[in-house]
Design an enzyme around this catalytic site. Structure first.
Site, mmCIF file in Angstrom:
data_model
loop_
_atom_site.group_PDB
_atom_site.id
_atom_site.type_symbol
_atom_site.label_atom_id
_atom_site.label_comp_id
_atom_site.label_asym_id
_atom_site.label_seq_id
_atom_site.Cartn_x
_atom_site.Cartn_y
_atom_site.Cartn_z
ATOM 1 N N ARG A 121 -1.773 -5.658 -8.332
ATOM 2 C CA ARG A 121 -0.666 -6.573 -8.065
ATOM 3 C C ARG A 121 -0.475 -7.505 -9.246
ATOM 4 O O ARG A 121 0.544 -7.529 -9.887
ATOM 5 C CB ARG A 121 -0.946 -7.403 -6.810
ATOM 6 C CG ARG A 121 -0.665 -6.660 -5.542
ATOM 7 C CD ARG A 121 -1.346 -7.287 -4.381
ATOM 8 N NE ARG A 121 -2.787 -7.112 -4.487
ATOM 9 C CZ ARG A 121 -3.621 -7.284 -3.470
ATOM 10 N NH1 ARG A 121 -3.168 -7.662 -2.312
ATOM 11 N NH2 ARG A 121 -4.906 -7.074 -3.625
ATOM 12 N N LYS A 156 -17.114 -6.959 7.023
ATOM 13 C CA LYS A 156 -15.827 -7.566 7.368
ATOM 14 C C LYS A 156 -15.552 -7.396 8.856
ATOM 15 O O LYS A 156 -15.884 -6.371 9.444
ATOM 16 C CB LYS A 156 -14.690 -6.900 6.576
ATOM 17 C CG LYS A 156 -14.610 -7.349 5.138
ATOM 18 C CD LYS A 156 -13.341 -6.819 4.490
ATOM 19 C CE LYS A 156 -13.305 -7.059 2.994
ATOM 20 N NZ LYS A 156 -12.255 -6.291 2.322
ATOM 21 N N SER A 191 -2.841 -7.696 2.912
ATOM 22 C CA SER A 191 -3.118 -7.566 4.349
ATOM 23 C C SER A 191 -3.479 -8.935 4.924
ATOM 24 O O SER A 191 -3.104 -9.265 6.049
ATOM 25 C CB SER A 191 -4.278 -6.600 4.589
ATOM 26 O OG SER A 191 -3.978 -5.336 4.060
ATOM 27 N N HIS A 221 0.839 -1.204 0.000
ATOM 28 C CA HIS A 221 0.000 0.000 0.000
ATOM 29 C C HIS A 221 0.882 1.264 0.000
ATOM 30 O O HIS A 221 0.595 2.224 -0.712
ATOM 31 C CB HIS A 221 -0.867 0.061 1.264
ATOM 32 C CG HIS A 221 -1.954 -0.959 1.346
ATOM 33 N ND1 HIS A 221 -2.059 -1.841 2.391
ATOM 34 C CD2 HIS A 221 -3.011 -1.230 0.538
ATOM 35 C CE1 HIS A 221 -3.133 -2.606 2.231
ATOM 36 N NE2 HIS A 221 -3.723 -2.269 1.108
HETATM 37 P P1 ADP Z 1 -9.952 -3.387 -0.450
HETATM 38 O O1 ADP Z 1 -10.670 -4.149 0.633
HETATM 39 O O2 ADP Z 1 -10.680 -2.164 -0.907
HETATM 40 O O3 ADP Z 1 -9.466 -4.234 -1.592
HETATM 41 P P2 ADP Z 1 -7.205 -3.256 0.422
HETATM 42 O O4 ADP Z 1 -6.688 -2.538 1.627
HETATM 43 O O5 ADP Z 1 -7.057 -4.732 0.396
HETATM 44 O O6 ADP Z 1 -8.707 -2.783 0.301
HETATM 45 O O7 ADP Z 1 -6.514 -2.670 -0.865
HETATM 46 C C1 ADP Z 1 -6.637 -1.334 -1.243
HETATM 47 C C2 ADP Z 1 -5.997 -1.122 -2.594
HETATM 48 O O8 ADP Z 1 -4.601 -1.354 -2.513
HETATM 49 C C3 ADP Z 1 -6.512 -2.058 -3.673
HETATM 50 O O9 ADP Z 1 -6.533 -1.380 -4.893
HETATM 51 C C4 ADP Z 1 -5.478 -3.154 -3.702
HETATM 52 O O10 ADP Z 1 -5.422 -3.782 -4.965
HETATM 53 C C5 ADP Z 1 -4.224 -2.364 -3.421
HETATM 54 N N1 ADP Z 1 -3.180 -3.190 -2.836
HETATM 55 C C6 ADP Z 1 -3.234 -3.968 -1.752
HETATM 56 N N2 ADP Z 1 -2.064 -4.604 -1.527
HETATM 57 C C7 ADP Z 1 -1.233 -4.191 -2.518
HETATM 58 C C8 ADP Z 1 0.104 -4.494 -2.890
HETATM 59 N N3 ADP Z 1 0.847 -5.358 -2.210
HETATM 60 N N4 ADP Z 1 0.607 -3.879 -3.972
HETATM 61 C C9 ADP Z 1 -0.162 -3.029 -4.677
HETATM 62 N N5 ADP Z 1 -1.416 -2.715 -4.413
HETATM 63 C C10 ADP Z 1 -1.963 -3.290 -3.347
#
Ligand code: ADP
Length: 159
Positions: A90, A41, A128, A17
């Site tokens: 990703r 969630k 996460s 992130h």
């Molecule tokens: P959500 O529940 O909205 O998917 P996340 O916190 O999992 O929330 O992810 C928020 C954003 O960050 C999403 O666009 C996700 O694809 C991106 N993201 C999460 N982890 C990574 C990573 N390791 N590299 C790049 N983008 C990421």
């Protein structure tokens, strides 16, 4: 001033992130990190805690603001007037879901554009969920999250 919203669960924020956030800041003058309050969630951290942690991590960058939102992202777009959404990609597996999301937001408000940034390949497998699973079984998460987050996760699991 070029502004964008970076929405997500950030439960917890990972180096992936942060990589996206730093890349976004090279393009946008101001990035609003929007922590989603998702009633479906069961999060590890409350949304208030997630906001505080990200604020603390990003305190040296005045171009980053952190807030939370509940309900639809389009409502946050209306409230802030910021019509550009940032999402991280990703792998190809992210695309299908992100495409749906972007198109749905576009249907709700045709002024919305979603900008996809690709993470450094070091973080391409990082999520996460993986961090939480590792931490639950005492795995080493130090290369996946900043020390502040590592400590917060340990505290949370110790409680
Ligand atoms: P959500 O529940 O909205 O998917 P996340 O916190 O999992 O929330 O992810 C928020 C954003 O960050 C999403 O666009 C996700 O694809 C991106 N993201 C999460 N982890 C990574 C990573 N390791 N590299 C790049 N983008 C990421």
């Amino acid at each position: 001033m070029k502004q964008a919203i970076y929405p997500g669960s950030f439960d917890p924020i990972t180096n992936g992130h942060i990589d996206i956030l730093k890349r976004a800041r090279q393009i946008f003058d101001r990035v609003v990190v929007a922590v989603a309050v998702n009633p479906d969630k069961q999060p590890l951290f409350s949304y208030e805690k997630r906001v505080r942690l990200i604020q603390e991590l990003m305190q040296d960058d005045p171009g980053i603001e952190v807030l939370y939102y509940s309900g639809l992202l389009v409502n946050l777009v209306d409230q802030t007037g910021i019509k550009t959404i940032i999402r991280g990609l990703r792998a190809l597996t992210d695309f299908e879901y992100e495409f749906q999301l972007a198109m749905t937001n576009r249907k709700l408000n045709d002024k919305i554009d979603t900008v996809f940034l690709m993470t450094d390949d070091t973080y391409s497998y990082l999520s996460s969920t993986v961090v939480k699973q590792l931490a639950r079984f005492n795995g080493d998460i130090s290369q996946f999250v900043p020390p502040l987050i590592e400590r917060a996760i340990k505290e949370e699991f110790d409680e």
